[in-house]
Design a protein around this motif. Sequence first.
Motif, short mmCIF file in Angstrom:
data_model
loop_
_atom_site.label_atom_id
_atom_site.label_comp_id
_atom_site.label_asym_id
_atom_site.label_seq_id
_atom_site.Cartn_x
_atom_site.Cartn_y
_atom_site.Cartn_z
N VAL A 258 -30.81 -63.95 -86.38
CA VAL A 258 -30.15 -64.55 -85.21
C VAL A 258 -30.82 -64.01 -83.95
CG1 VAL A 258 -27.97 -64.82 -83.95
CG2 VAL A 258 -27.97 -64.77 -86.46
N ASN A 259 -31.45 -64.91 -83.19
CA ASN A 259 -32.12 -64.51 -81.95
C ASN A 259 -31.14 -64.31 -80.80
OD1 ASN A 259 -34.54 -64.78 -83.29
ND2 ASN A 259 -34.95 -66.81 -82.49
N SER B 151 -27.11 -58.09 -79.65
CA SER B 151 -27.98 -58.41 -80.79
C SER B 151 -27.82 -57.47 -81.99
CB SER B 151 -29.44 -58.49 -80.35
OG SER B 151 -29.86 -57.28 -79.77
N PRO B 152 -27.54 -56.16 -81.83
CA PRO B 152 -27.37 -55.32 -83.02
C PRO B 152 -26.17 -55.73 -83.89
CG PRO B 152 -27.73 -53.96 -81.08
CD PRO B 152 -27.53 -55.36 -80.61
N GLU C 87 -25.25 -69.96 -82.16
CA GLU C 87 -26.28 -69.00 -82.58
C GLU C 87 -27.63 -69.70 -82.50
OE1 GLU C 87 -23.48 -67.28 -86.17
OE2 GLU C 87 -25.44 -68.14 -86.66
N VAL C 88 -28.62 -68.98 -82.02
CA VAL C 88 -29.98 -69.50 -82.01
C VAL C 88 -30.76 -68.75 -83.08
CG1 VAL C 88 -32.10 -69.78 -80.66
CG2 VAL C 88 -29.85 -70.05 -79.56
N HIS C 89 -31.34 -69.52 -84.00
CA HIS C 89 -32.17 -68.99 -85.08
C HIS C 89 -33.61 -69.40 -84.79
CE1 HIS C 89 -28.71 -68.13 -87.89
NE2 HIS C 89 -28.14 -68.84 -86.95
N PRO C 90 -34.60 -68.78 -85.46
CA PRO C 90 -36.00 -69.12 -85.17
C PRO C 90 -36.32 -70.62 -85.26
CG PRO C 90 -35.91 -67.16 -86.53
CD PRO C 90 -34.50 -67.69 -86.42
N GLU C 91 -35.72 -71.32 -86.20
CA GLU C 91 -36.05 -72.73 -86.40
C GLU C 91 -34.92 -73.70 -86.08
OE1 GLU C 91 -39.16 -73.66 -87.25
OE2 GLU C 91 -39.74 -71.54 -87.25
#
Length: 144
Positions: free
Chosen positions: A59-60, A52-53, A80-84
């Motif tokens: 980007v979750n 993650s860093p 990539e998984v984003h909040p929405e």
Amino acid sequence: MVPPAGDGSSPAPIDRPILEFLQTRFQATNQVEQATITDASGHLELHVSFASPYYPAIVNEATLTVRWYTNDDFKIHYREVHPESAWECRWDRHPNPHNTRDHFHPPPTAPTPGDDASWPADHRDVVALVLDEIEDRIAELWDK
């Protein structure tokens, strides 16, 4: 040769030694949190979770899955998984009814059909090309 089952898979078996080679290489980098060979999805594949860093906070999660077959067909899926939402693309080499054997499913949704393409023959060159494109994507994310 048996034709593919229509799920985009290759008629050849998975090449586990290539997955193991790639797993070793991915595990040796700081950008990778974990690289695991799994069959959890019903297909033997290498699942790579990026650290993650390495990504901005928007980007979750970022992952790469690799299936490499003994006939050099492959499916490499970056997500990539984003909040929405999710942002994804896929590099493929396999027989199918929607594109040439080599093709790319572009971001952000990796739609089918994809774009016809041409990939290197060697798995190391293919993965290097994919990682270069992922690096470009990460730089783009940090520039936002």
